[in-house]
Design a protein around this motif. Structure first.
Motif, mmCIF file in Angstrom:
data_model
loop_
_atom_site.group_PDB
_atom_site.id
_atom_site.type_symbol
_atom_site.label_atom_id
_atom_site.label_comp_id
_atom_site.label_asym_id
_atom_site.label_seq_id
_atom_site.Cartn_x
_atom_site.Cartn_y
_atom_site.Cartn_z
ATOM 1 N N ALA A 24 -13.092 -9.470 -24.246
ATOM 2 C CA ALA A 24 -14.061 -9.552 -23.160
ATOM 3 C C ALA A 24 -13.469 -10.025 -21.843
ATOM 4 O O ALA A 24 -13.848 -9.571 -20.779
ATOM 5 N N GLY A 25 -12.520 -10.965 -21.848
ATOM 6 C CA GLY A 25 -11.986 -11.496 -20.599
ATOM 7 C C GLY A 25 -10.601 -10.995 -20.282
ATOM 8 O O GLY A 25 -9.898 -11.599 -19.496
ATOM 9 N N GLY A 26 -10.178 -9.886 -20.865
ATOM 10 C CA GLY A 26 -8.793 -9.476 -20.782
ATOM 11 C C GLY A 26 -8.431 -8.491 -19.705
ATOM 12 O O GLY A 26 -7.538 -7.685 -19.908
ATOM 13 N N TRP A 27 -9.092 -8.499 -18.551
ATOM 14 C CA TRP A 27 -8.643 -7.602 -17.492
ATOM 15 C C TRP A 27 -8.767 -8.280 -16.139
ATOM 16 O O TRP A 27 -9.547 -9.199 -15.950
ATOM 17 N N ALA A 28 -7.931 -7.804 -15.229
ATOM 18 C CA ALA A 28 -7.923 -8.355 -13.871
ATOM 19 C C ALA A 28 -7.531 -7.262 -12.894
ATOM 20 O O ALA A 28 -6.934 -6.250 -13.276
ATOM 21 N N LEU A 29 -7.870 -7.478 -11.639
ATOM 22 C CA LEU A 29 -7.460 -6.610 -10.542
ATOM 23 C C LEU A 29 -6.724 -7.460 -9.521
ATOM 24 O O LEU A 29 -7.039 -8.634 -9.340
ATOM 25 N N THR A 30 -5.776 -6.862 -8.860
ATOM 26 C CA THR A 30 -5.063 -7.568 -7.797
ATOM 27 C C THR A 30 -5.474 -6.993 -6.454
ATOM 28 O O THR A 30 -5.475 -5.779 -6.260
ATOM 29 N N ARG A 31 -5.829 -7.895 -5.543
ATOM 30 C CA ARG A 31 -6.168 -7.516 -4.167
ATOM 31 C C ARG A 31 -4.990 -7.904 -3.275
ATOM 32 O O ARG A 31 -4.530 -9.035 -3.294
ATOM 33 N N ILE A 32 -4.485 -6.950 -2.499
ATOM 34 C CA ILE A 32 -3.416 -7.235 -1.539
ATOM 35 C C ILE A 32 -4.074 -7.853 -0.311
ATOM 36 O O ILE A 32 -4.905 -7.238 0.342
ATOM 37 N N ASP A 33 -3.691 -9.099 -0.007
ATOM 38 C CA ASP A 33 -4.294 -9.826 1.109
ATOM 39 C C ASP A 33 -3.570 -9.562 2.418
ATOM 40 O O ASP A 33 -4.190 -9.457 3.465
ATOM 41 N N ASP A 34 -2.240 -9.490 2.351
ATOM 42 C CA ASP A 34 -1.470 -9.309 3.578
ATOM 43 C C ASP A 34 -0.159 -8.602 3.252
ATOM 44 O O ASP A 34 0.674 -9.145 2.524
ATOM 45 N N ALA A 35 -0.039 -7.387 3.771
ATOM 46 C CA ALA A 35 1.189 -6.603 3.611
ATOM 47 C C ALA A 35 1.206 -5.568 4.723
ATOM 48 O O ALA A 35 0.151 -5.114 5.168
ATOM 49 N N PRO A 36 2.379 -5.194 5.197
ATOM 50 C CA PRO A 36 2.421 -4.182 6.257
ATOM 51 C C PRO A 36 2.001 -2.817 5.717
ATOM 52 O O PRO A 36 2.185 -2.525 4.529
ATOM 53 N N ALA A 37 1.450 -1.993 6.589
ATOM 54 C CA ALA A 37 1.101 -0.625 6.191
ATOM 55 C C ALA A 37 2.373 0.172 5.921
ATOM 56 O O ALA A 37 2.422 1.004 5.025
ATOM 57 N N THR A 38 3.399 -0.094 6.717
ATOM 58 C CA THR A 38 4.705 0.538 6.553
ATOM 59 C C THR A 38 5.756 -0.553 6.621
ATOM 60 O O THR A 38 5.723 -1.398 7.512
ATOM 61 N N PHE A 39 6.673 -0.531 5.679
ATOM 62 C CA PHE A 39 7.761 -1.499 5.654
ATOM 63 C C PHE A 39 8.934 -0.952 6.465
ATOM 64 O O PHE A 39 9.170 0.257 6.458
ATOM 65 N N GLU A 40 9.660 -1.807 7.144
ATOM 66 C CA GLU A 40 10.916 -1.416 7.776
ATOM 67 C C GLU A 40 12.020 -1.754 6.776
ATOM 68 O O GLU A 40 12.077 -2.866 6.246
ATOM 69 N N ALA A 41 12.877 -0.768 6.495
ATOM 70 C CA ALA A 41 13.961 -0.985 5.531
ATOM 71 C C ALA A 41 14.830 -2.155 5.979
ATOM 72 O O ALA A 41 15.064 -2.352 7.174
ATOM 73 N N ASN A 42 15.295 -2.934 5.020
ATOM 74 C CA ASN A 42 16.163 -4.102 5.230
ATOM 75 C C ASN A 42 15.512 -5.217 6.030
ATOM 76 O O ASN A 42 16.204 -6.019 6.649
ATOM 77 N N THR A 43 14.193 -5.283 6.033
ATOM 78 C CA THR A 43 13.459 -6.363 6.677
ATOM 79 C C THR A 43 12.652 -7.074 5.600
ATOM 80 O O THR A 43 12.028 -6.429 4.769
ATOM 81 N N THR A 44 12.666 -8.397 5.626
ATOM 82 C CA THR A 44 11.944 -9.170 4.608
ATOM 83 C C THR A 44 10.517 -9.425 5.068
ATOM 84 O O THR A 44 10.286 -9.843 6.205
ATOM 85 N N TYR A 45 9.582 -9.166 4.164
ATOM 86 C CA TYR A 45 8.159 -9.374 4.417
ATOM 87 C C TYR A 45 7.588 -10.313 3.368
ATOM 88 O O TYR A 45 8.018 -10.290 2.221
ATOM 89 N N GLN A 46 6.604 -11.101 3.756
ATOM 90 C CA GLN A 46 5.859 -11.903 2.800
ATOM 91 C C GLN A 46 4.596 -11.131 2.449
ATOM 92 O O GLN A 46 3.725 -10.937 3.302
ATOM 93 N N VAL A 47 4.541 -10.658 1.220
ATOM 94 C CA VAL A 47 3.385 -9.912 0.743
ATOM 95 C C VAL A 47 2.498 -10.897 -0.018
ATOM 96 O O VAL A 47 2.937 -11.531 -0.976
#
Length: 168
Positions: A24-47
């Protein structure tokens, strides 16, 4: 015979009831709170993301991570999620080394994995210079004007010294 059938039916119902309760309690969904729409290669992002049990209630899990898969890379890239300030909130530092389309997923502890679709990573080229630095030109003109003013003052004072008839 009827007694055996009754015992078998009761046993099946008991097993199904226990199994249903356990799942009964065995599922979850993850919501992305903050992430860029497009990543720049070789740039670090906090997702930043939140794991929601039943899609509603934020829940902490023992381990979570984001995994990115690119068709040109031999191994997927996995970035651990660090617990944030709120329940169920996590932050992963993500660096995608090459441009292209990346499939990504989140590991949600004992809830399993959730596919998140695809994201794009791009390589930004340096902006071409126009050859004219407007601020530099303006500064040069102001400097020339101030210099011309001082030269005029010096020339004017020398003329007064050289021609005593016009001195006041």
């Amino acid at each position: 015979m009827l007694r055996r059938l009754t015992i078998a039916v009761v046993a099946v119902i008991a097993v199904l009831t226990v199994a249903g309760t356990a799942l009964a309690g065995g599922w979850a969904l993850t919501r992305i709170d903050d992430a860029p729409a497009t990543f720049e290669a070789n740039t670090t992002y906090q997702v930043e993301y939140t794991i929601l049990q039943h899609g509603k209630t934020a829940v902490d899990v023992s381990e979570t991570s984001l995994t990115f898969v690119h068709p040109d890379m031999k191994q997927p890239l996995t970035f651990s999620g660090e617990r944030g300030a709120r329940t169920g909130h996590y932050v992963a530092e993500v660096t995608l080394p090459i441009a292209g389309s990346w499939e990504w997923r989140v590991a949600q502890g004992w809830f399993g994995e959730q596919e998140l679709g695809t994201v794009e990573a791009v390589t930004l080229l340096a902006a071409p210079t126009t050859g004219v630095n407007v601020a530099g030109v303006a500064l040069s003109l102001v400097t020339l004007a101030v210099l011309a003013f001082f030269v005029a003052q010096i020339v004017g004072s020398r003329r007064q010294l050289a021609d005593p008839m016009h001195a006041e």
